[in-house]
Design a protein around this motif. Structure first.
Motif, PDB file in Angstrom:
ATOM      1  N   ARG A  42      -8.450   7.839  -9.630  1.00 36.27           N
ATOM      2  CA  ARG A  42      -8.480   7.079 -10.880  1.00 36.27           C
ATOM      3  C   ARG A  42      -9.716   7.419 -11.710  1.00 36.27           C
ATOM      4  NH1 ARG A  42      -8.846   0.493 -11.535  1.00 36.27           N
ATOM      5  NH2 ARG A  42      -8.156   0.359 -13.705  1.00 36.27           N
ATOM      6  N   LEU A  43     -10.879   7.371 -11.092  1.00 36.98           N
ATOM      7  CA  LEU A  43     -12.110   7.679 -11.805  1.00 36.98           C
ATOM      8  C   LEU A  43     -12.319   9.190 -11.910  1.00 36.98           C
ATOM      9  CD1 LEU A  43     -14.680   6.607 -13.143  1.00 36.98           C
ATOM     10  CD2 LEU A  43     -15.752   6.570 -10.878  1.00 36.98           C
ATOM     11  N   GLY A  44     -11.916   9.904 -10.873  1.00 36.91           N
ATOM     12  CA  GLY A  44     -12.125  11.350 -10.865  1.00 36.91           C
ATOM     13  C   GLY A  44     -11.471  12.053 -12.041  1.00 36.91           C
ATOM     14  N   TYR A  45     -10.271  11.578 -12.418  1.00 38.08           N
ATOM     15  CA  TYR A  45      -9.550  12.200 -13.519  1.00 38.08           C
ATOM     16  C   TYR A  45      -9.940  11.618 -14.872  1.00 38.08           C
ATOM     17  CZ  TYR A  45      -6.572  14.157  -9.864  1.00 38.08           C
ATOM     18  OH  TYR A  45      -6.109  14.835  -8.766  1.00 38.08           O
ATOM     19  N   ASN A  46     -10.956  10.772 -14.887  1.00 35.58           N
ATOM     20  CA  ASN A  46     -11.413  10.170 -16.143  1.00 35.58           C
ATOM     21  C   ASN A  46     -12.930  10.269 -16.253  1.00 35.58           C
ATOM     22  OD1 ASN A  46     -11.137   8.887 -18.608  1.00 35.58           O
ATOM     23  ND2 ASN A  46     -11.122   6.825 -17.732  1.00 35.58           N
ATOM     24  N   GLY A  47     -13.428  11.461 -15.992  1.00 24.19           N
ATOM     25  CA  GLY A  47     -14.859  11.707 -16.120  1.00 24.19           C
ATOM     26  C   GLY A  47     -15.642  11.562 -14.831  1.00 24.19           C
ATOM     27  N   GLY A  48     -14.949  11.275 -13.740  1.00 26.14           N
ATOM     28  CA  GLY A  48     -15.642  10.988 -12.492  1.00 26.14           C
ATOM     29  C   GLY A  48     -16.335  12.172 -11.847  1.00 26.14           C
ATOM     30  N   LEU A  49     -15.856  13.388 -12.102  1.00 25.27           N
ATOM     31  CA  LEU A  49     -16.509  14.544 -11.484  1.00 25.27           C
ATOM     32  C   LEU A  49     -17.899  14.758 -12.080  1.00 25.27           C
ATOM     33  CD1 LEU A  49     -13.542  17.046 -11.101  1.00 25.27           C
ATOM     34  CD2 LEU A  49     -14.417  15.351  -9.483  1.00 25.27           C
ATOM     35  N   GLY A  50     -18.006  14.604 -13.382  1.00 22.80           N
ATOM     36  CA  GLY A  50     -19.326  14.682 -13.995  1.00 22.80           C
ATOM     37  C   GLY A  50     -20.213  13.535 -13.549  1.00 22.80           C
ATOM     38  N   PHE A  51     -19.627  12.355 -13.373  1.00 23.92           N
ATOM     39  CA  PHE A  51     -20.390  11.201 -12.898  1.00 23.92           C
ATOM     40  C   PHE A  51     -20.863  11.421 -11.464  1.00 23.92           C
ATOM     41  CE2 PHE A  51     -20.454   6.635 -11.396  1.00 23.92           C
ATOM     42  CZ  PHE A  51     -21.606   6.291 -12.089  1.00 23.92           C
ATOM     43  N   ALA A  52     -20.062  12.122 -10.672  1.00 25.72           N
ATOM     44  CA  ALA A  52     -20.481  12.443  -9.307  1.00 25.72           C
ATOM     45  C   ALA A  52     -21.778  13.235  -9.317  1.00 25.72           C
ATOM     46  CB  ALA A  52     -19.387  13.224  -8.587  1.00 25.72           C
ATOM     47  N   ARG A  53     -21.848  14.222 -10.187  1.00 23.81           N
ATOM     48  CA  ARG A  53     -23.087  15.006 -10.289  1.00 23.81           C
ATOM     49  C   ARG A  53     -24.250  14.125 -10.735  1.00 23.81           C
ATOM     50  NH1 ARG A  53     -23.910  20.443 -10.619  1.00 23.81           N
ATOM     51  NH2 ARG A  53     -21.756  20.922 -11.188  1.00 23.81           N
ATOM     52  N   ALA A  54     -24.003  13.217 -11.672  1.00 23.11           N
ATOM     53  CA  ALA A  54     -25.067  12.325 -12.140  1.00 23.11           C
ATOM     54  C   ALA A  54     -25.579  11.443 -11.003  1.00 23.11           C
ATOM     55  CB  ALA A  54     -24.552  11.465 -13.292  1.00 23.11           C
ATOM     56  N   LEU A  55     -24.672  10.974 -10.143  1.00 26.31           N
ATOM     57  CA  LEU A  55     -25.090  10.155  -9.012  1.00 26.31           C
ATOM     58  C   LEU A  55     -25.930  10.954  -8.024  1.00 26.31           C
ATOM     59  CD1 LEU A  55     -21.854   8.067  -8.296  1.00 26.31           C
ATOM     60  CD2 LEU A  55     -23.961   7.282  -9.378  1.00 26.31           C
ATOM     61  N   THR A  56     -25.507  12.167  -7.726  1.00 25.56           N
ATOM     62  CA  THR A  56     -26.281  12.972  -6.778  1.00 25.56           C
ATOM     63  C   THR A  56     -27.660  13.309  -7.345  1.00 25.56           C
ATOM     64  OG1 THR A  56     -25.349  15.089  -7.570  1.00 25.56           O
ATOM     65  CG2 THR A  56     -24.198  13.969  -5.763  1.00 25.56           C
ATOM     66  N   GLU A  57     -27.744  13.478  -8.646  1.00 22.46           N
ATOM     67  CA  GLU A  57     -29.041  13.749  -9.271  1.00 22.46           C
ATOM     68  C   GLU A  57     -29.961  12.539  -9.205  1.00 22.46           C
ATOM     69  OE1 GLU A  57     -27.948  15.142 -13.137  1.00 22.46           O
ATOM     70  OE2 GLU A  57     -27.551  17.190 -12.435  1.00 22.46           O
ATOM     71  N   ARG A  58     -29.379  11.338  -9.028  1.00 26.68           N
ATOM     72  CA  ARG A  58     -30.180  10.123  -8.827  1.00 26.68           C
ATOM     73  C   ARG A  58     -30.562   9.927  -7.375  1.00 26.68           C
ATOM     74  NH1 ARG A  58     -27.046   5.248 -11.824  1.00 26.68           N
ATOM     75  NH2 ARG A  58     -28.494   4.076 -10.497  1.00 26.68           N
ATOM     76  N   GLY A  59     -30.158  10.845  -6.507  1.00 26.34           N
ATOM     77  CA  GLY A  59     -30.481  10.736  -5.089  1.00 26.34           C
ATOM     78  C   GLY A  59     -29.467   9.944  -4.294  1.00 26.34           C
ATOM     79  N   LEU A  60     -28.340   9.609  -4.914  1.00 27.25           N
ATOM     80  CA  LEU A  60     -27.285   8.877  -4.221  1.00 27.25           C
ATOM     81  C   LEU A  60     -26.290   9.859  -3.594  1.00 27.25           C
ATOM     82  CD1 LEU A  60     -26.735   6.168  -6.959  1.00 27.25           C
ATOM     83  CD2 LEU A  60     -27.781   5.813  -4.711  1.00 27.25           C
TER      84      LEU A  60
END
Length: 232
Positions: A42-60
């Motif tokens: 649901r989230l992956g197909y609505n911008g979630g892949l870019g958000f995944a990178r943003a989370l990893t860049e925050r150390g999550l």
């Protein structure tokens, strides 16, 4: 079982939300009570892949629950692309050809998890889908194949975790969706345990979505789940 030094890493919060704005708001509300997040279709197909990178860049840490299943080359190249995002976990369906391709594409710190049988399936659902084996036997068979192929971990129901651990041994991860704190609505899950029961069953990571995302205080619910697992 894996060596997990931070008890918060055992909880994976499912970001099964409509868009990145809602997901970001939930992550911010939870704060440092959680360190690991799951992004699915649901989230992956609505911008979630870019958000995944943003989370990893925050150390999550991020678990991409994409359940890849396709011809070998497509899966292999897909896994290579996911590895470049810096995420920790990626799911594939536990079919031998798919698992072999995923192992070929794996790189860096990415761990491949094989989905044995969806936790929303019971015996009637499996029979309707054309499977001859009972759910427990299918899970065991696919777990054994995953171990032999070199998959890093298994996604299965907590109710099957003890049997799966016996098949895959102590060094593979077991990740369990369908976890519901006491008093939570079961939703569409049919084979569930509480976080404490899951930990006592030898689960490495539990995935919890609606009980956290739908709570008035998601941070408090996340903290309670971590405490329950830590003291189980």
């Amino acid at each position: 079982m894996s060596q997990i030094t931070d008890p918060r890493d055992r909880l994976i919060v499912a970001l099964d939300l409509a868009d990145v704005e809602a997901a970001r708001a939930l992550v911010d509300r939870i704060g440092d009570a959680a360190t690991f997040y799951k992004i699915g279709y649901r989230l992956g197909y609505n911008g979630g892949l870019g958000f995944a990178r943003a989370l990893t860049e925050r150390g999550l840490k991020v678990f991409l629950d994409l359940k890849l299943h396709d011809i070998g080359n497509t899966v292999e190249e897909g896994v290579r692309a996911v590895a470049d995002l810096g995420v920790s976990f990626l799911t594939v369906h536990a079919y031998p050809q798919t698992m072999r391709a995923a192992v070929r594409g794996r790189s860096g710190d990415l761990k491949i998890l094989a989905v044995t049988v969806l936790t929303s399936y019971d015996e009637a659902d499996a029979a309707e889908a054309g499977y001859a084996l009972p759910v427990a036997e299918m899970v065991a068979k696919r777990a054994e194949q995953a171990r032999e192929i070199g998959i890093d971990g298994i996604v299965c129901s907590a109710a099957e975790a003890v049997a799966v651990r016996g098949v895959v041994g102590p060094d593979r991860l077991i990740v369990t969706p369908g976890i519901r704190p006491v008093g939570s609505d079961l939703g569409d899950q049919k084979r569930v345990l509480t976080p404490g029961e899951a930990r006592r069953a030898g689960i490495d990571h539990v995935v919890v979505g609606r009980p956290i995302a739908g709570a008035a205080d998601p941070r408090a619910v996340a903290q309670a789940i971590v405490r329950e697992m830590e003291t189980a």
